[in-house]
Scaffold this motif. Sequence first.
Motif, PDB file in Angstrom:
ATOM      1  N   ALA A 130     -28.131  79.351  10.727  1.00  0.00           N
ATOM      2  CA  ALA A 130     -28.294  77.891  10.763  1.00  0.00           C
ATOM      3  C   ALA A 130     -27.118  77.246  10.056  1.00  0.00           C
ATOM      4  CB  ALA A 130     -29.602  77.478  10.081  1.00  0.00           C
ATOM      5  N   ARG A 131     -26.681  76.123  10.569  1.00  0.00           N
ATOM      6  CA  ARG A 131     -25.563  75.418   9.954  1.00  0.00           C
ATOM      7  C   ARG A 131     -25.991  74.758   8.650  1.00  0.00           C
ATOM      8  NH1 ARG A 131     -23.806  71.638  14.769  1.00  0.00           N
ATOM      9  NH2 ARG A 131     -26.067  71.485  14.861  1.00  0.00           N
ATOM     10  N   ARG A 132     -25.145  74.864   7.631  1.00  0.00           N
ATOM     11  CA  ARG A 132     -25.376  74.158   6.381  1.00  0.00           C
ATOM     12  C   ARG A 132     -24.628  72.831   6.354  1.00  0.00           C
ATOM     13  NH1 ARG A 132     -27.679  76.404   1.761  1.00  0.00           N
ATOM     14  NH2 ARG A 132     -28.974  78.158   2.376  1.00  0.00           N
ATOM     15  N   LEU A 133     -23.697  72.656   7.277  1.00  0.00           N
ATOM     16  CA  LEU A 133     -22.852  71.470   7.265  1.00  0.00           C
ATOM     17  C   LEU A 133     -22.684  70.976   8.684  1.00  0.00           C
ATOM     18  CD1 LEU A 133     -20.939  69.619   5.591  1.00  0.00           C
ATOM     19  CD2 LEU A 133     -19.108  71.212   6.170  1.00  0.00           C
ATOM     20  N   SER A 134     -22.817  69.678   8.879  1.00  0.00           N
ATOM     21  CA  SER A 134     -22.618  69.091  10.200  1.00  0.00           C
ATOM     22  C   SER A 134     -22.204  67.642  10.010  1.00  0.00           C
ATOM     23  CB  SER A 134     -23.905  69.183  11.039  1.00  0.00           C
ATOM     24  OG  SER A 134     -24.934  68.403  10.445  1.00  0.00           O
ATOM     25  N   LEU A 135     -21.870  67.006  11.120  1.00  0.00           N
ATOM     26  CA  LEU A 135     -21.558  65.585  11.086  1.00  0.00           C
ATOM     27  C   LEU A 135     -22.857  64.781  11.140  1.00  0.00           C
ATOM     28  CD1 LEU A 135     -18.480  65.320  13.463  1.00  0.00           C
ATOM     29  CD2 LEU A 135     -18.508  64.927  11.007  1.00  0.00           C
ATOM     30  N   SER A 136     -22.943  63.752  10.328  1.00  0.00           N
ATOM     31  CA  SER A 136     -24.097  62.854  10.345  1.00  0.00           C
ATOM     32  C   SER A 136     -23.944  61.912  11.535  1.00  0.00           C
ATOM     33  CB  SER A 136     -24.180  62.070   9.033  1.00  0.00           C
ATOM     34  OG  SER A 136     -25.213  61.134   9.092  1.00  0.00           O
ATOM     35  N   ARG A 137     -24.711  62.144  12.576  1.00  0.00           N
ATOM     36  CA  ARG A 137     -24.551  61.354  13.793  1.00  0.00           C
ATOM     37  C   ARG A 137     -24.799  59.865  13.577  1.00  0.00           C
ATOM     38  NH1 ARG A 137     -27.430  65.421  18.202  1.00  0.00           N
ATOM     39  NH2 ARG A 137     -25.969  67.178  17.898  1.00  0.00           N
ATOM     40  N   PRO A 138     -25.860  59.476  12.849  1.00  0.00           N
ATOM     41  CA  PRO A 138     -26.031  58.025  12.626  1.00  0.00           C
ATOM     42  C   PRO A 138     -24.851  57.408  11.894  1.00  0.00           C
ATOM     43  CG  PRO A 138     -28.057  59.204  12.121  1.00  0.00           C
ATOM     44  CD  PRO A 138     -27.004  60.238  12.312  1.00  0.00           C
ATOM     45  N   ARG A 139     -24.346  58.111  10.882  1.00  0.00           N
ATOM     46  CA  ARG A 139     -23.233  57.544  10.125  1.00  0.00           C
ATOM     47  C   ARG A 139     -21.955  57.517  10.945  1.00  0.00           C
ATOM     48  NH1 ARG A 139     -23.239  58.084   3.703  1.00  0.00           N
ATOM     49  NH2 ARG A 139     -25.417  57.554   3.357  1.00  0.00           N
ATOM     50  N   VAL A 140     -21.746  58.554  11.724  1.00  0.00           N
ATOM     51  CA  VAL A 140     -20.570  58.535  12.595  1.00  0.00           C
ATOM     52  C   VAL A 140     -20.691  57.402  13.602  1.00  0.00           C
ATOM     53  CG1 VAL A 140     -19.318  59.822  14.368  1.00  0.00           C
ATOM     54  CG2 VAL A 140     -20.074  60.970  12.296  1.00  0.00           C
ATOM     55  N   GLY A 141     -21.925  57.179  14.122  1.00  0.00           N
ATOM     56  CA  GLY A 141     -22.125  56.057  15.037  1.00  0.00           C
ATOM     57  C   GLY A 141     -21.853  54.724  14.373  1.00  0.00           C
ATOM     58  N   ILE A 142     -22.301  54.586  13.115  1.00  0.00           N
ATOM     59  CA  ILE A 142     -22.034  53.339  12.389  1.00  0.00           C
ATOM     60  C   ILE A 142     -20.544  53.160  12.174  1.00  0.00           C
ATOM     61  CG2 ILE A 142     -22.344  52.196  10.162  1.00  0.00           C
ATOM     62  CD1 ILE A 142     -25.144  53.420  10.049  1.00  0.00           C
ATOM     63  N   VAL A 143     -19.859  54.249  11.849  1.00  0.00           N
ATOM     64  CA  VAL A 143     -18.401  54.164  11.647  1.00  0.00           C
ATOM     65  C   VAL A 143     -17.706  53.740  12.932  1.00  0.00           C
ATOM     66  CG1 VAL A 143     -16.334  55.531  11.190  1.00  0.00           C
ATOM     67  CG2 VAL A 143     -18.335  55.777   9.729  1.00  0.00           C
ATOM     68  N   LEU A 144     -18.118  54.347  14.049  1.00  0.00           N
ATOM     69  CA  LEU A 144     -17.488  53.994  15.321  1.00  0.00           C
ATOM     70  C   LEU A 144     -17.784  52.541  15.695  1.00  0.00           C
ATOM     71  CD1 LEU A 144     -18.154  57.224  17.433  1.00  0.00           C
ATOM     72  CD2 LEU A 144     -16.080  56.573  16.226  1.00  0.00           C
ATOM     73  N   ALA A 145     -19.060  52.119  15.516  1.00  0.00           N
ATOM     74  CA  ALA A 145     -19.410  50.728  15.847  1.00  0.00           C
ATOM     75  C   ALA A 145     -18.664  49.745  14.953  1.00  0.00           C
ATOM     76  CB  ALA A 145     -20.918  50.530  15.714  1.00  0.00           C
ATOM     77  N   THR A 146     -18.573  50.059  13.664  1.00  0.00           N
ATOM     78  CA  THR A 146     -17.844  49.174  12.750  1.00  0.00           C
ATOM     79  C   THR A 146     -16.372  49.105  13.123  1.00  0.00           C
ATOM     80  OG1 THR A 146     -19.389  49.742  10.979  1.00  0.00           O
ATOM     81  CG2 THR A 146     -17.288  48.751  10.340  1.00  0.00           C
ATOM     82  N   ALA A 147     -15.789  50.263  13.445  1.00  0.00           N
ATOM     83  CA  ALA A 147     -14.381  50.268  13.851  1.00  0.00           C
ATOM     84  C   ALA A 147     -14.184  49.444  15.113  1.00  0.00           C
ATOM     85  CB  ALA A 147     -13.911  51.703  14.065  1.00  0.00           C
ATOM     86  N   GLY A 148     -15.138  49.547  16.056  1.00  0.00           N
ATOM     87  CA  GLY A 148     -15.027  48.760  17.279  1.00  0.00           C
ATOM     88  C   GLY A 148     -15.138  47.269  17.020  1.00  0.00           C
ATOM     89  N   LEU A 149     -16.121  46.869  16.172  1.00  0.00           N
ATOM     90  CA  LEU A 149     -16.275  45.445  15.865  1.00  0.00           C
ATOM     91  C   LEU A 149     -15.047  44.887  15.153  1.00  0.00           C
ATOM     92  CD1 LEU A 149     -20.002  45.349  14.709  1.00  0.00           C
ATOM     93  CD2 LEU A 149     -19.050  44.449  16.840  1.00  0.00           C
ATOM     94  N   VAL A 150     -14.555  45.646  14.169  1.00  0.00           N
ATOM     95  CA  VAL A 150     -13.367  45.184  13.442  1.00  0.00           C
ATOM     96  C   VAL A 150     -12.180  45.086  14.381  1.00  0.00           C
ATOM     97  CG1 VAL A 150     -11.734  45.790  11.625  1.00  0.00           C
ATOM     98  CG2 VAL A 150     -14.170  46.040  11.222  1.00  0.00           C
ATOM     99  N   ALA A 151     -12.021  46.095  15.247  1.00  0.00           N
ATOM    100  CA  ALA A 151     -10.898  46.056  16.186  1.00  0.00           C
ATOM    101  C   ALA A 151     -11.042  44.904  17.172  1.00  0.00           C
ATOM    102  CB  ALA A 151     -10.807  47.386  16.934  1.00  0.00           C
TER     103      ALA A 151
END
Length: 755
Positions: free
Chosen positions: A45-66
């Motif tokens: 089992a993976r002990r480390l992964s990307l947080s999908r909600p947070r990555v989504g928030i980062v992408l959405a924020t980057a899109g809004l700012v851009a």
Amino acid sequence: MDSTIASPTLAADDAEPEGPGLRAWLRRWRGARGGPALGRMPGRARRLSLSRPRVGIVLATAGLVAGAASGLDTWHMQHQAVEDAARAAVARVDERLDAVAREIRLLDPPSAGEECSAEQTSKLLDASLSSRWVSRFRQGQPEADFSCGPGGRGAPLTIEARPGAGLMLDSTGPSAKRLVASLTGPGGWVTQAELDERVFEQLFKPGAAAAVPQRISLQSMTGQHLKALNPGEPGVTSSALAPPALRAMQASAAHGLAVAVEVDTAALWAHGAQRAGWAVAAAMLLAAAAAAAVWRRAVLRSRLRVRIAKALRRRQFEPHVQPIVDLASGRCVGGEVLMRWHHPQRGALAPSEFIEEAERTGLIVAMSDLVMVRAAQRLAQLARLQPELYFSFNITPQQLRQTGFAQRLGEIFNAETLPRAQVLLELTEREFVDQRTRRALESLHQAGWRIAIDDFGTGQSSLATLEQLPVDRIKIDRAFVRTIDGHTVTRPVLDAIIALSAQLGVRLIAEGVETQAQWDYLRQRGVACAQGYLFAKPLAIDAFARWLWHRSDAAGPAAAGGATPAAPVSPVDPLVMDAPTQQLWQRLRTVGGLDVRTRLHGLRSYADCFVGREAVDWLVRHQRVGRAEAVRLGQRLLALGLIGHVLEEHDFKDGEYFYRLAGAGDAPGAADSVAGLADTLRSADGPPWRDHARGPLMHRHCASGREIIGWIVDRHAVPRIMALQWAAQLMRQGALRHVFDDQPLRDDRTLYRLD
């Protein structure tokens, strides 16, 4: 210590089977390269992964700012574009109307009382035919009931006279489709010119910023709309619509007109949406690339190879010695120098956790060199006191293939450190098959080095190869020794190895001796020496010196199990440091010794340290030696642990490097045992082990240091400082680890996991 970021167990129904397809191929490819598994491997089992909600928030924020930045940039660009367009249009109109005014001034008005003579009519006709910007010239007086033109007498002029040198434009006149320009001359005569459409063509060249359709119109100074200059422009709407989003007006005082440039709201929004779409896409790609970079850095940080390289830079690998005992007398005849990783949080780690990865990545060469240098310096005094002792060192094929390896051995082992006669070089049997390795070993043997075969019986060398090899010792692998028990009568393979060594005249050393039955069996069959837990575990060099001191008169297996003292050891140990070195050490620390004070480098300060160059200067003055010898003295002090680099990443050098003096307080004391605490941590009553998000990363089944310390305080009613000590002890026991295995336990939001 696992080189991947996976935990060792996973429920069967949670495993992901290997199947065909791109993902399976990528998983196999990454596994072949030694990289972390993609997704979940079977049983892991993976002990480390990307947080999908947070990555989504980062992408959405980057899109809004851009998108917002692109909108503001579009508005600014178009505002500048309409300003530039208005200025350019007015400049062109002024230039062309100035040409019209010059042509009008060349037309002399008729004399007083004349009524459109043939000569005047001819002149107006020629001027109308030759002019570039005028379709027809007419002359007349405002109060007269006629005017002169190319065809003779005509209708009177309807435009009022305008005093001054400039033209006056009007949309009234014989032709409502064309603007007329009039100029009042001497005698009150007015010359009127019907302007050609070419006057208002190509007023400016649209640039990249003028990609939004613009509406350009000509107006009088009183605000009267005179003419739309680009009525056929695609996307340009009528002036009767709603107020424009952007508007710029530029006046021409010389000719009594103004140019207005407007951008419709719908056109601006359409263009802004198009640019914002590209900006949002680019920003989201960059944000995704940044998240991937963070993920890659986290994966690299968790890899064993990276941690080993970092530990090597910080000089965390130390030599330990496992005694080799003569089976006939029970006396210690030497020891095997082994490598231990002194992990700052987990304590001394066994080679099984890192040797395989170090050999695969080639880091074993630098690690072995570091351990040999430290062992040679620290064993020097002991070797001089007991010249009958020898010490074996494991070498690797990578070291043998290095150019100048024999010269490097001569620099490490010499009369001042550990003499060559007291050194035994060990190489595993499976590595003797390589012809290049064999030639290198033959060269070393001819140069006077003694060679031993390690783990004999588990490799692939033939008996003929063994007979040809320059071997001084054969070490029986522990796998054969382990088969001996109290009921053992014979072991055919083991007995064959013993008989073969007797015929070859090579002494045997048995590894992994742990019981009295194994001792008796090997001694009865003539095995010379042995090493194993029956005598002692691998010991630090200072502990080995004390163990040897207390056993110097002991013999037989009864003394083999003697326990070593548990008291903490000072780094200044008279058993492993000669008298001149002790005197030098004391002089360095007294008044008049090294200049130890707080040093500044960049934006950081380092307390209680000295500079390597200044230490070399001091040694040259007080020891009356050359700089090269002073550097060697400093390296010896560093190898003995008496001094250390402030970052533990450099050997002693004659340069601007900061070092610290060690003291008795630097040696760690015996930590209090925390019995049962690790088991309670894993139970249902333990701290809350859950998934934590840090930035774009998701750490599985872990807890923060604050939660762990708070749980210990609440459960055991101890102060936080004591709880912190208990948690640090759990890390040294291996029960707790930082999520990247390189941070001590802190009472904050830093994350840790159970091992």
